[in-house]
Design an enzyme around this catalytic site. Structure first.
Site, PDB file in Angstrom:
ATOM      1  N   ASP A 143      34.388  54.109  20.120  1.00 44.65           N
ATOM      2  CA  ASP A 143      33.180  53.945  20.930  1.00 44.65           C
ATOM      3  C   ASP A 143      32.380  55.237  21.066  1.00 44.65           C
ATOM      4  OD1 ASP A 143      33.718  51.295  21.376  1.00 44.65           O
ATOM      5  OD2 ASP A 143      34.869  51.683  23.187  1.00 44.65           O
ATOM      6  N   GLY A 144      32.966  56.348  20.641  1.00 49.31           N
ATOM      7  CA  GLY A 144      32.243  57.612  20.726  1.00 49.31           C
ATOM      8  C   GLY A 144      32.477  58.346  22.038  1.00 49.31           C
ATOM      9  N   THR A 204      40.605  60.345  29.384  1.00 50.53           N
ATOM     10  CA  THR A 204      41.887  59.689  29.150  1.00 50.53           C
ATOM     11  C   THR A 204      41.937  59.126  27.748  1.00 50.53           C
ATOM     12  OG1 THR A 204      40.987  57.626  30.034  1.00 50.53           O
ATOM     13  CG2 THR A 204      42.151  59.031  31.555  1.00 50.53           C
ATOM     14  N   ASN A 228      26.417  52.716  23.684  1.00 50.95           N
ATOM     15  CA  ASN A 228      26.342  53.871  22.790  1.00 50.95           C
ATOM     16  C   ASN A 228      26.073  53.423  21.341  1.00 50.95           C
ATOM     17  OD1 ASN A 228      26.481  56.581  22.132  1.00 50.95           O
ATOM     18  ND2 ASN A 228      28.683  56.501  21.740  1.00 50.95           N
ATOM     19  N   ILE A 240      23.337  53.328  19.878  1.00 50.11           N
ATOM     20  CA  ILE A 240      22.145  52.478  19.810  1.00 50.11           C
ATOM     21  C   ILE A 240      21.334  52.840  18.566  1.00 50.11           C
ATOM     22  CG2 ILE A 240      20.636  53.955  21.235  1.00 50.11           C
ATOM     23  CD1 ILE A 240      20.875  50.152  21.690  1.00 50.11           C
ATOM     24  N   LYS A 257      80.652  26.354  65.702  1.00 51.44           N
ATOM     25  CA  LYS A 257      79.834  27.546  65.977  1.00 51.44           C
ATOM     26  C   LYS A 257      79.765  27.844  67.463  1.00 51.44           C
ATOM     27  CE  LYS A 257      75.953  25.861  64.439  1.00 51.44           C
ATOM     28  NZ  LYS A 257      76.399  24.519  64.047  1.00 51.44           N
ATOM     29  N   SER A 263      70.803  26.519  61.207  1.00 55.57           N
ATOM     30  CA  SER A 263      69.973  27.323  60.288  1.00 55.57           C
ATOM     31  C   SER A 263      70.377  27.148  58.824  1.00 55.57           C
ATOM     32  CB  SER A 263      69.993  28.799  60.687  1.00 55.57           C
ATOM     33  OG  SER A 263      71.287  29.267  60.968  1.00 55.57           O
TER      34      SER A 263
END
Lengths: 630, 320
Positions: free
Chosen positions: A33-34, A109, A163, A165, A471, A539
């Site tokens: 892409d430059g 990057t 870019n 162009i 329980k 539960s």
């Protein structure tokens, strides 16, 4: 005398980059892409290429260049290739240039390998991103990927650099079509500004100089736009946030809190609270080496003194009482994984948020995100460069803002506790458990004081098992024994609670979940009061028992599984319920028409088939003694 | 209760009367970011030290440290690794700075290297730097058990520094493994290290040479007079102008000493630091000269051109 006293210069000498301050931006695009050519162009046209560098650039252009007799600007940046061969593949390079109106830091990057991690690193500190598009190719998959990562990392301003162009005959139709395509896609990504500019980095069209080959374009050149865009005023407009970095205590008379204002504005007299504890005080002075300030703003590194002697340490966040952050120990966040070893949900990592370190676990990976299509994918783990949306749980409540509202207080990193490597980068979305707008009132009597008064520690004993498993019988015997030993206790029994607190609940799955949630919260209050609370509830679902468990601190929740075979329960049937259920007279009866999920991580398992209830109770009491609770 | 007044607090001598000027928005931002980095090290490490090389970058870094902790003193000492070949003006400046700011200074010389007769003239720039600077530095870090060391390096100085972290991780034995550096997101620095590991910290990473000079001027920070042009005795050697600071540097056949208007953009061991011809006698002149300068500052460092990829190599060996 070796000291050189600086002469007082007339006001004539004005510093460069004075106007708008500093702008950090990031360039995204692949090699084709430059991107390198654009960065080279920015450095070259800002006259930051020195003669010694230019000489070697001319030499390299002749040897390796792709631009014929012209200087290949890309070689300025791609000088790092050599280093890459030495093993440096994962890096962000920072480059600097200055115009009369502003100073710039460009995060460069590499476009191909490790793109996500590198781009995220560069974007985390960028105010703006330049997304490069090759005019001949238009919007590509990688354009979408780069845009999504920028959006995720909270970059609010974009330049769409169309870019090359020159290779599209400087054609307005080409430019317009690409811009329309891009806008249709980027609408959902939440950028505040998107500025499309047609350019040729190679020939410098619309980079520094307005191009006479693009008369149809009336917008700014790249540099004009970068020089004027305002990215700073928003941080000062947000609520005040001050992470305490260092306690400044030169002598007994001065106690200040040094740090950098993350957002907002502060003045002496402003009321503040310590976010985590809720303690309130007010700002006394804003101290700096150059004298006290009447006001300090986002980005200023200052030292604050407070009107009262409240407990404040490194890691605390000072905030206004009327605009507090969330304080929670569970939250949902996007997580980018940055290391070869995959993320393990359930493993303890170290989280750094603001100036605070806290142990943290991923409790659930809700979904992964495909950075090319933005689709949500199921997954159990994250590999290098993958992004997921996860639930997190910390051992103590932490203060934060959603990353979308405030990058400074919503960002965190994860650190491997054994290698100390930085393994993940996170962006908080929201706190869980809907506690966002309820702020703790700080209490004058602390938990430890209650424990001292009681002479024992609190605990939550959670008895789970089938109806008729024994329980309640065992829990009652345990409570009697504890009471006789002088331990403060309370027993919450399923049936009793359903007559009062939970009498609006039935036995559907949803109601069972709510039943356990309420009991869990009540039990937690008893534990906070210093009591040993015994909860006897069928539960049946693992998830809810876990929910109850997570309300308590590590070691305070003791799950007791009363393991009685269903046939024994049916045989005992103390309340005649199994008989009814088996005849179909009771819907959703656990063990008959509704499942019971056996516990896998119970602290105690009491097999009652061949054991007296009193012996089982004895085991529970012995366990509490062994744990040092009583 | 109101008005805590710092009583026995830290006030550098000369604070106030010098002619300061307001900072630009850009310099204010750089200053605040550097202060944050310096404070972070003091808060997160047990035994930090600030490398002090006497140069303009060190001067700015020390000034920032003093500002960062005010009204406390910087809670760490300075360390100067003395190669014994610094300009005499530099040593005088160092001693006056320590007095002015009231900070603690440790001076370390690699006595072993000295005993072996290592010096920049007979041993060459590469060996001299390796032994007296890099090895000397490692000796000092080990001797005092420092777990974090500040350096004044900037990312704009040299290509291989452009990707350097602000918190640069060194494994045991001070080695820099470029593949084992931690990504730095936001300003959330990972300050965790295991025993024996250390961190080099670069608070001036994002400053440029021009920023350093403009800040030095705005904050009226004292500098070594060698940065300003004056008539000085120099010899021309390998196309560079070298100042004979004492008679340890013999003249080679055909060389003659001449007096020229020169100054230094970068200061190190005097036989290894080339002067540039200049009439810039004030900071304003230097800044004007900088803005039209067409050469990079490290051009005057003989050590950098001595071998290819020299910065990369030196860093792996433990140089800053």
């Amino acid at each position: 005398m070796s000291e050189t006293l600086v002469q007082t210069a007339p006001a004539a000498a004005v510093e460069t980059g004075n106007g708008r301050g500093l702008l950090r931006f990031l360039t995204c695009g692949s090699v084709d892409d430059g991107k390198s050519t654009l960065i080279g162009r920015l450095l070259y046209d800002s006259k930051l290429i020195f003669e010694d560098q230019l000489a070697s650039l001319e030499r390299d252009s002749k040897r390796h260049g792709t631009t014929g007799d012209d200087i290949d600007l890309a070689l300025l940046v791609d000088g790092l290739e050599a280093e890459r061969q030495q093993g440096i593949t994962i890096d962000v390079a920072y480059r600097f240039f200055t115009t009369p109106n502003r100073s710039f830091i460009v995060a460069d990057t590499p476009g191909h390998e490790q793109y996500t991690r590198n781009m995220a690193t560069g974007a985390s500190n960028a105010d703006l991103a330049v997304i490069l598009i090759d005019a001949r190719k238009g919007v590509l998959t990688q354009t979408r990927r780069h845009s999504y990562i920028c959006s995720l990392l909270g970059v609010k301003h974009l330049v769409l650099a169309v870019n090359k162009i020159d290779l599209a005959d400087y054609d307005q139709a080409v430019f317009d079509r690409i811009v329309a395509d891009y806008m249709a896609f980027a609408r959902t990504l939440g950028f505040e500004t998107i500025t499309p500019i047609p350019m040729s980095a190679r020939f410098g069209d619309n980079v520094y100089t307005r191009s006479d080959k693009l008369p149809w374009f009336t917008g700014p050149t790249l540099i004009q736009h970068l020089e004027v865009i305002d990215v700073e005023s928003t941080a000062a407009a947000k609520p005040f946030r001050f992470p305490v970095q260092w306690v400044n205590r030169p002598n007994l008379d001065f106690r200040g809190f040094s740090g950098t204002i993350a957002s907002g504005v502060v003045r002496p007299g402003d009321k503040v609270v310590v976010a985590a504890s809720g303690r309130e005080t007010a700002i006394e002075r804003i101290v700096t080496y150059d004298g006290d300030l009447a006001e300090a703003r986002a980005g200023d590194a200052v030292t604050l003194t407070l009107k009262d002697e409240v407990d404040v340490a490194r890691g605390d966040l000072l905030v206004p009482p009327a605009a507090r952050p969330e304080v929670a120990d569970q939250f949902a966040a996007h997580l980018l994984w940055m290391t070869d070893e995959p993320l393990l949900p359930g493993r303890s990592y170290l989280m750094r948020i603001g100036t605070q370190y806290s142990p943290v676990k991923v409790t659930a990976l809700k979904h992964k995100i495909d950075v090319d299509t933005l689709e949500h994918l199921a997954g159990r783990t994250l590999a290098l460069n993958e992004i997921g949306f996860c639930n997190f749980s910390t051992s103590t409540p932490i203060a934060f803002d959603p990353y979308n509202d405030n990058r400074e207080t919503g960002a965190f990193i994860l650190i491997d506790r054994y290698t100390n490597a930085t393994v993940g980068a996170g962006m908080v979305s929201f706190g869980l458990r809907r506690a966002a707008n309820i702020h703790r009132q700080s209490l004058l009597v602390g938990r430890e004081e209650r424990e001292t008064l009681n002479g024992h520690k609190p605990a939550g004993l959670w008895f789970t098992g089938l109806s008729g498993s024994g329980k309640s019988t065992i829990a009652n015997l345990v409570e009697r024994e504890l009471h006789d030993r002088g331990v403060r206790t309370f027993l919450l029994d399923g049936d009793n609670v359903r007559h009062g607190l939970n009498r609006d609940l039935g036995f559907s799955d949803a109601d069972r979940v709510e039943n356990v949630r309420r009991v869990g919260e009540v039990a937690k209050l008893f534990v906070e009061a210093g009591v040993v609370v015994l909860c006897s509830f069928i539960s049946p679902f693992k998830a809810e028992r876990r929910m109850a468990r997570e309300l308590f601190a590590e070691g305070e929740f003791i799950e007791v599984f009363v393991d009685t075979p269903i046939d024994d329960c049916i045989a005992r049937d103390p309340k005649g319920l199994y008989a009814k259920a088996l005849k179909g007279e009771i819907a959703n009866f656990t063990g008959v028409s509704s499942p019971y999920e056996r516990p896998e991580i119970a602290e105690l398992v009491l097999e009652t088939a061949n054991t007296e209830a009193s012996a089982s109770a004895r085991r529970v009491v012995d366990d509490l003694i062994r744990r040092g609770t009583i | 209760m109101t008005a805590h007044t710092p009583t026995s607090s830290f006030e550098p001598q000369g604070h106030g009367p010098l002619a300061k000027r307001p900072l630009s928005a850009h310099l204010r931002r750089l200053e605040a970011e550097s202060i944050e980095i310096i404070r972070e090290v003091a808060a997160a490490f047990e035994n930090p030290v600030m490398l002090y090389s006497i140069g303009k970058d060190s001067g700015v870094m020390l000034h920032l440290a003093v500002k960062a902790f005010y009204p406390s003193k910087p809670p760490f000492p300075l360390l100067h690794v003395d190669t014994t070949w610094k300009f005499q003006d530099m040593i005088r400046h160092r001693d006056s700075i320590v007095e002015r700011y009231g900070v603690d200074l440790l001076i370390h010389v690699n006595e072993e290297g000295l005993a072996k007769g290592v010096n920049p003239i007979a041993s060459g720039s590469s060996l001299h730097t390796q032994v007296m600077k890099t090895e000397g530095l490692k000796q000092a870090l080990d001797k005092y058990g420092f777990d974090a060391a500040f350096g004044g390096a900037r990312r704009d100085e040299e290509k291989s520094r452009a990707k350097e972290r602000i918190f640069s991780f060194r494994s045991e034995g001070h080695t820099w493994d470029p593949r084992n550096q931690r990504p730095e997101l936001w300003r959330l620095y990972n300050t965790r290290i295991a025993k024996g590991e250390t961190i080099r910290v670069f608070p001036l990473s994002n400053w440029t040479e021009l920023d350093i000079w403009e800040y030095t001027r705005a904050e009226a920070i004292p500098i070594v007079p060698l940065y300003l042009a004056a008539e000085r005795p120099v010899v021309r050697r390998n196309g560079m102008l070298i100042m004979r600071d004492d008679n340890r540097m013999p003249l080679e056949p055909g060389e003659t000493e001449e007096t020229r208007w020169v100054r230094f953009r970068s200061l190190g061991c005097y036989p290894l630091s080339a002067a540039v011809e200049s009439q810039a006698t004030t900071l304003d002149d230097i800044i004007d000269e900088m803005k039209i300068s067409r050469t990079s500052e490290r051009q005057g460092r003989l050590i950098d051109v001595d071998e290819s990829a020299s910065m990369e190599k030196k860093k792996r060996e433990g140089y800053f």
